[in-house]
Motif scaffolding. Structure first.
Motif, PDB file in Angstrom:
ATOM      1  N   LEU A 177      31.697 -13.949  13.638  1.00 33.27           N
ATOM      2  CA  LEU A 177      31.807 -15.405  13.712  1.00 33.27           C
ATOM      3  C   LEU A 177      30.507 -16.132  13.362  1.00 33.27           C
ATOM      4  CD1 LEU A 177      33.796 -15.592  17.076  1.00 33.27           C
ATOM      5  CD2 LEU A 177      34.699 -16.201  14.822  1.00 33.27           C
ATOM      6  N   LEU A 178      29.384 -15.588  13.783  1.00 35.45           N
ATOM      7  CA  LEU A 178      28.125 -16.332  13.712  1.00 35.45           C
ATOM      8  C   LEU A 178      27.724 -16.772  12.309  1.00 35.45           C
ATOM      9  CD1 LEU A 178      25.973 -14.475  16.406  1.00 35.45           C
ATOM     10  CD2 LEU A 178      27.063 -16.723  16.566  1.00 35.45           C
ATOM     11  N   PRO A 179      27.971 -16.011  11.237  1.00 30.90           N
ATOM     12  CA  PRO A 179      27.576 -16.501   9.907  1.00 30.90           C
ATOM     13  C   PRO A 179      28.213 -17.830   9.526  1.00 30.90           C
ATOM     14  CG  PRO A 179      28.051 -14.155   9.819  1.00 30.90           C
ATOM     15  CD  PRO A 179      28.504 -14.635  11.172  1.00 30.90           C
ATOM     16  N   HIS A 180      29.326 -18.202  10.190  1.00 33.82           N
ATOM     17  CA  HIS A 180      30.029 -19.444   9.856  1.00 33.82           C
ATOM     18  C   HIS A 180      29.543 -20.640  10.681  1.00 33.82           C
ATOM     19  CE1 HIS A 180      32.842 -17.131   7.395  1.00 33.82           C
ATOM     20  NE2 HIS A 180      32.850 -16.247   8.379  1.00 33.82           N
ATOM     21  N   ARG A 181      28.676 -20.390  11.645  1.00 37.17           N
ATOM     22  CA  ARG A 181      28.043 -21.454  12.435  1.00 37.17           C
ATOM     23  C   ARG A 181      29.055 -22.445  13.022  1.00 37.17           C
ATOM     24  NH1 ARG A 181      22.401 -22.797   9.153  1.00 37.17           N
ATOM     25  NH2 ARG A 181      21.670 -20.626   9.074  1.00 37.17           N
ATOM     26  N   LEU A 182      30.047 -21.920  13.683  1.00 37.22           N
ATOM     27  CA  LEU A 182      31.069 -22.780  14.268  1.00 37.22           C
ATOM     28  C   LEU A 182      30.525 -23.631  15.411  1.00 37.22           C
ATOM     29  CD1 LEU A 182      34.161 -20.384  14.341  1.00 37.22           C
ATOM     30  CD2 LEU A 182      33.395 -21.922  12.514  1.00 37.22           C
ATOM     31  N   ARG A 183      29.481 -23.155  16.097  1.00 39.99           N
ATOM     32  CA  ARG A 183      28.933 -23.938  17.208  1.00 39.99           C
ATOM     33  C   ARG A 183      28.449 -25.309  16.742  1.00 39.99           C
ATOM     34  NH1 ARG A 183      26.551 -18.941  19.643  1.00 39.99           N
ATOM     35  NH2 ARG A 183      27.758 -18.559  21.561  1.00 39.99           N
ATOM     36  N   GLY A 184      27.945 -25.385  15.526  1.00 40.84           N
ATOM     37  CA  GLY A 184      27.443 -26.657  15.017  1.00 40.84           C
ATOM     38  C   GLY A 184      28.402 -27.374  14.101  1.00 40.84           C
ATOM     39  N   ALA A 249      39.647  -5.061  -2.812  1.00 42.85           N
ATOM     40  CA  ALA A 249      38.500  -4.322  -3.343  1.00 42.85           C
ATOM     41  C   ALA A 249      37.364  -5.267  -3.697  1.00 42.85           C
ATOM     42  CB  ALA A 249      38.926  -3.502  -4.555  1.00 42.85           C
ATOM     43  N   GLU A 250      37.702  -6.408  -4.306  1.00 42.40           N
ATOM     44  CA  GLU A 250      36.677  -7.394  -4.651  1.00 42.40           C
ATOM     45  C   GLU A 250      36.018  -7.971  -3.402  1.00 42.40           C
ATOM     46  OE1 GLU A 250      36.231 -11.864  -6.568  1.00 42.40           O
ATOM     47  OE2 GLU A 250      38.087 -10.727  -6.902  1.00 42.40           O
ATOM     48  N   MET A 251      36.838  -8.303  -2.395  1.00 43.32           N
ATOM     49  CA  MET A 251      36.292  -8.895  -1.179  1.00 43.32           C
ATOM     50  C   MET A 251      35.384  -7.915  -0.438  1.00 43.32           C
ATOM     51  SD  MET A 251      37.086 -12.068  -0.725  1.00 43.32           S
ATOM     52  CE  MET A 251      36.558 -12.069  -2.447  1.00 43.32           C
ATOM     53  N   ARG A 252      35.753  -6.639  -0.397  1.00 45.20           N
ATOM     54  CA  ARG A 252      34.900  -5.655   0.263  1.00 45.20           C
ATOM     55  C   ARG A 252      33.531  -5.593  -0.399  1.00 45.20           C
ATOM     56  NH1 ARG A 252      37.590  -1.457   3.441  1.00 45.20           N
ATOM     57  NH2 ARG A 252      39.743  -2.135   3.826  1.00 45.20           N
ATOM     58  N   GLY A 253      33.509  -5.679  -1.716  1.00 46.21           N
ATOM     59  CA  GLY A 253      32.224  -5.706  -2.421  1.00 46.21           C
ATOM     60  C   GLY A 253      31.407  -6.928  -2.050  1.00 46.21           C
ATOM     61  N   THR A 254      32.077  -8.092  -1.949  1.00 47.02           N
ATOM     62  CA  THR A 254      31.380  -9.327  -1.570  1.00 47.02           C
ATOM     63  C   THR A 254      30.842  -9.230  -0.148  1.00 47.02           C
ATOM     64  OG1 THR A 254      32.761 -10.678  -3.040  1.00 47.02           O
ATOM     65  CG2 THR A 254      31.645 -11.817  -1.230  1.00 47.02           C
ATOM     66  N   ARG A 257      27.838  -6.950  -0.024  1.00 44.73           N
ATOM     67  CA  ARG A 257      26.671  -7.570  -0.675  1.00 44.73           C
ATOM     68  C   ARG A 257      26.036  -8.630   0.218  1.00 44.73           C
ATOM     69  NH1 ARG A 257      29.145  -9.188  -4.631  1.00 44.73           N
ATOM     70  NH2 ARG A 257      29.233 -11.446  -4.340  1.00 44.73           N
ATOM     71  N   LEU A 258      26.861  -9.372   0.955  1.00 44.98           N
ATOM     72  CA  LEU A 258      26.359 -10.435   1.816  1.00 44.98           C
ATOM     73  C   LEU A 258      26.035  -9.964   3.230  1.00 44.98           C
ATOM     74  CD1 LEU A 258      28.800 -13.337   0.806  1.00 44.98           C
ATOM     75  CD2 LEU A 258      26.476 -12.919  -0.022  1.00 44.98           C
ATOM     76  N   GLY A 259      26.324  -8.713   3.531  1.00 38.65           N
ATOM     77  CA  GLY A 259      26.056  -8.201   4.873  1.00 38.65           C
ATOM     78  C   GLY A 259      26.997  -8.753   5.931  1.00 38.65           C
ATOM     79  N   LEU A 260      28.216  -9.102   5.526  1.00 43.00           N
ATOM     80  CA  LEU A 260      29.199  -9.648   6.464  1.00 43.00           C
ATOM     81  C   LEU A 260      30.068  -8.522   7.016  1.00 43.00           C
ATOM     82  CD1 LEU A 260      30.444 -12.785   4.481  1.00 43.00           C
ATOM     83  CD2 LEU A 260      28.856 -12.751   6.410  1.00 43.00           C
ATOM     84  N   PRO A 261      30.169  -8.385   8.334  1.00 42.70           N
ATOM     85  CA  PRO A 261      31.079  -7.379   8.886  1.00 42.70           C
ATOM     86  C   PRO A 261      32.513  -7.714   8.512  1.00 42.70           C
ATOM     87  CG  PRO A 261      30.276  -8.828  10.617  1.00 42.70           C
ATOM     88  CD  PRO A 261      29.504  -9.177   9.392  1.00 42.70           C
ATOM     89  N   TYR A 262      33.282  -6.696   8.161  1.00 42.66           N
ATOM     90  CA  TYR A 262      34.652  -6.956   7.732  1.00 42.66           C
ATOM     91  C   TYR A 262      35.655  -5.925   8.232  1.00 42.66           C
ATOM     92  CZ  TYR A 262      33.804  -3.338   4.196  1.00 42.66           C
ATOM     93  OH  TYR A 262      33.510  -2.156   3.554  1.00 42.66           O
ATOM     94  N   ALA A 263      35.191  -4.824   8.774  1.00 43.15           N
ATOM     95  CA  ALA A 263      36.096  -3.738   9.152  1.00 43.15           C
ATOM     96  C   ALA A 263      37.076  -4.190  10.236  1.00 43.15           C
ATOM     97  CB  ALA A 263      35.301  -2.549   9.646  1.00 43.15           C
ATOM     98  N   HIS A 298      34.211 -29.505   0.146  1.00 44.54           N
ATOM     99  CA  HIS A 298      33.116 -29.178  -0.773  1.00 44.54           C
ATOM    100  C   HIS A 298      31.933 -28.543  -0.070  1.00 44.54           C
ATOM    101  CE1 HIS A 298      35.337 -31.110  -3.871  1.00 44.54           C
ATOM    102  NE2 HIS A 298      35.157 -32.347  -3.437  1.00 44.54           N
ATOM    103  N   ARG A 299      31.799 -28.768   1.227  1.00 43.34           N
ATOM    104  CA  ARG A 299      30.691 -28.176   1.989  1.00 43.34           C
ATOM    105  C   ARG A 299      31.192 -26.915   2.700  1.00 43.34           C
ATOM    106  NH1 ARG A 299      26.111 -31.377   3.023  1.00 43.34           N
ATOM    107  NH2 ARG A 299      26.275 -33.513   2.249  1.00 43.34           N
ATOM    108  N   ARG A 300      30.470 -25.832   2.514  1.00 36.88           N
ATOM    109  CA  ARG A 300      30.858 -24.575   3.139  1.00 36.88           C
ATOM    110  C   ARG A 300      30.284 -24.474   4.544  1.00 36.88           C
ATOM    111  NH1 ARG A 300      29.984 -22.931  -2.172  1.00 36.88           N
ATOM    112  NH2 ARG A 300      27.866 -22.185  -1.805  1.00 36.88           N
ATOM    113  N   LEU A 301      31.031 -23.772   5.406  1.00 38.91           N
ATOM    114  CA  LEU A 301      30.523 -23.474   6.743  1.00 38.91           C
ATOM    115  C   LEU A 301      29.404 -22.441   6.626  1.00 38.91           C
ATOM    116  CD1 LEU A 301      33.851 -23.130   8.763  1.00 38.91           C
ATOM    117  CD2 LEU A 301      32.164 -24.954   9.004  1.00 38.91           C
ATOM    118  N   GLY A 302      28.304 -22.642   7.372  1.00 36.19           N
ATOM    119  CA  GLY A 302      27.191 -21.706   7.308  1.00 36.19           C
ATOM    120  C   GLY A 302      26.447 -21.810   5.990  1.00 36.19           C
ATOM    121  N   ASP A 303      25.651 -20.797   5.697  1.00 35.42           N
ATOM    122  CA  ASP A 303      24.841 -20.776   4.477  1.00 35.42           C
ATOM    123  C   ASP A 303      25.322 -19.718   3.502  1.00 35.42           C
ATOM    124  OD1 ASP A 303      23.116 -22.802   5.347  1.00 35.42           O
ATOM    125  OD2 ASP A 303      21.918 -21.366   6.496  1.00 35.42           O
ATOM    126  N   LEU A 304      26.599 -19.479   3.467  1.00 34.24           N
ATOM    127  CA  LEU A 304      27.154 -18.442   2.608  1.00 34.24           C
ATOM    128  C   LEU A 304      27.186 -18.928   1.162  1.00 34.24           C
ATOM    129  CD1 LEU A 304      29.964 -17.447   5.086  1.00 34.24           C
ATOM    130  CD2 LEU A 304      27.870 -16.183   4.587  1.00 34.24           C
TER     131      LEU A 304
END
Length: 421
Positions: A177-184, A249-254, A257-263, A298-304
């Protein structure tokens, strides 16, 4: 109150119904229709488990507060003067009046509208008019409720001793959750939909895609193969499955690359705080829940650095699920009102600096899940009507409904634990 109801249930047919629950089949009718079962659900589940009730963005500043009803309980969630979250029973210590009747506010002190007893954001009684000289305000603070924020999602627990595993679950899901900065984040919209069905039917309906052909808007981007395995994908869904495999397959690569947990972590019925979490692909542009799959804001959550992130899906027993995409997040809270009525509260979150009509069109942002919620409400109402018939009997779950079985098993385990106490 909860323990009394559980003890009453011990001498009723409830004990037999719980004991004879057959795995792999839907629950018997009284689980969804009887008032005695409804009371047991409140006492054994909603008064003992961690319940999702709000988001940090609803109470961003000191003095901001929101209220939520959980069965007969009413709870105030407030941001105190030190910017910490607090939760209290919404019951005045004078003569028991509801203190706050409006859902949300930013009044600072909490003032009972009956006799003006006034409480600070820390729950302490600050003012009680016309009391004798020896009146001790310190004895009449608000009764506290356990509260915790997990990555911007606010949970309360009414029990004296909450489930001990919640801290571990929070530690496992927060990195997602934290990469998306929902608290702010900022609340863009919130809707309350009353469904004409038992709360368990609302939850069960959400836990399977066996019925997803009833959601044409959602299936623009949500793959209809959810819950299927490679071995049991039907022929009609093979093209969608092939698209899913390529997008996955594409999303797993992304994600890597970004260090986002996905499992996938799936522990739905093996613990007190059952949960499931996973990052997964979306169809079409793969960015958001919209008709073309492109971002609604147009504005993304977090700094992704990319909007093409698929969706982060989180499910927590007993009453919530969540979807987080690159540009916004959607939270869902299920709150029981009566044996055959349930409140579904849906909240959309966007970047704190996102401006309506400039960065996002509100109608576009809420379109998909508003339509999906309304469609699900009709399906839940049909299920409630059918289950209420004298001829209803439990039917078998399909393999794709394994999460419904996990929910029912988790629920029955909670009832059995409560009836043993």
């Amino acid at each position: 109150m909860g323990d009394t109801k559980v003890k009453t249930a011990e001498t009723s047919p409830i004990r037999d119904l719980v004991a004879r629950r057959r795995a792999g089949r839907s629950l018997e009718g009284p689980f969804y229709t009887d008032r005695e079962f409804f009371a047991l659900d409140i006492a054994a589940v909603f008064a003992r488990q961690w319940i999702f009730v709000a988001v940090d963005a609803e109470v961003p500043e000191p003095g901001d507060h929101t209220t939520v009803d959980i069965g007969p309980y009413s709870v105030i969630v407030v941001r105190d003067d030190e910017e910490n979250l607090r939760a209290f029973h919404n019951v005045c210590r004078h003569r028991g009046s509801r203190i706050l009747t409006e859902g949300r506010g930013a009044s600072g002190n909490l003032v009972c509208g009956y006799h003006k007893w006034t409480y600070g954001t820390d729950g302490a009684l600050r003012y009680a008019p016309s009391q004798p000289a020896d009146f001790d305000r310190g004895c009449f603070g608000l009764k506290t409720v356990h509260v915790r924020s997990v990555g911007g999602l606010v949970f309360v627990c009414l029990a004296d001793e909450p489930p001990a595993d919640f801290a571990e679950v929070a530690a496992r899901i927060e990195p997602y959750l934290l990469p998306h900065r929902l608290r702010g984040a900022k609340v863009a919209a919130r809707t309350d939909l009353v469904e004409d069905g038992n709360w368990k039917l609302v939850m069960e309906n959400n836990r399977e895609c066996y019925h997803c052909d009833g959601h044409p808007e959602l299936l623009r981007t949500f793959f209809p193969t959810y819950g299927y395995t490679e071995e049991n994908v039907p022929t009609a869904l093979r093209p969608a499955h092939e698209r899913y495999l390529r997008a996955d397959a594409e999303m797993r690569g992304t994600y890597e690359r970004l260090g986002l947990p996905y499992a996938l972590i799936e522990e739905l019925d093996s613990r007190a705080t059952g949960f499931r979490i996973q990052r997964d692909a979306l169809d079409l542009a793969g960015e958001s829940f919209t008709t073309d799959g492109r971002a609604a804001c147009h504005r993304r959550l977090g700094d992704l650095p990319t909007p093409r992130l698929g969706h982060l899906a989180l499910h927590l027993q007993p009453n919530s699920w969540f979807h987080v995409v690159g540009d916004h997040a959607i939270t869902f809270s299920v709150l029981p009102l009566a044996p055959d009525r349930t409140l579904l509260r849906t909240t959309w979150l966007v970047h704190p600096d996102a401006t309506e009509d400039e960065d996002y069109d509100l109608a576009t942002l809420v379109k998909i899940w508003t339509a999906t919620n309304e469609q699900d409400a009709r399906l839940v109402a049909r299920a409630q009507q059918g289950i209420s018939s004298p001829v209803y009997e439990p039917g078998p779950y399909a393999p794709t409904e394994y999460q419904v079985e996990a929910f029912c098993n988790w629920y029955i385990t909670r009832l059995r634990e409560a009836l043993r106490r």
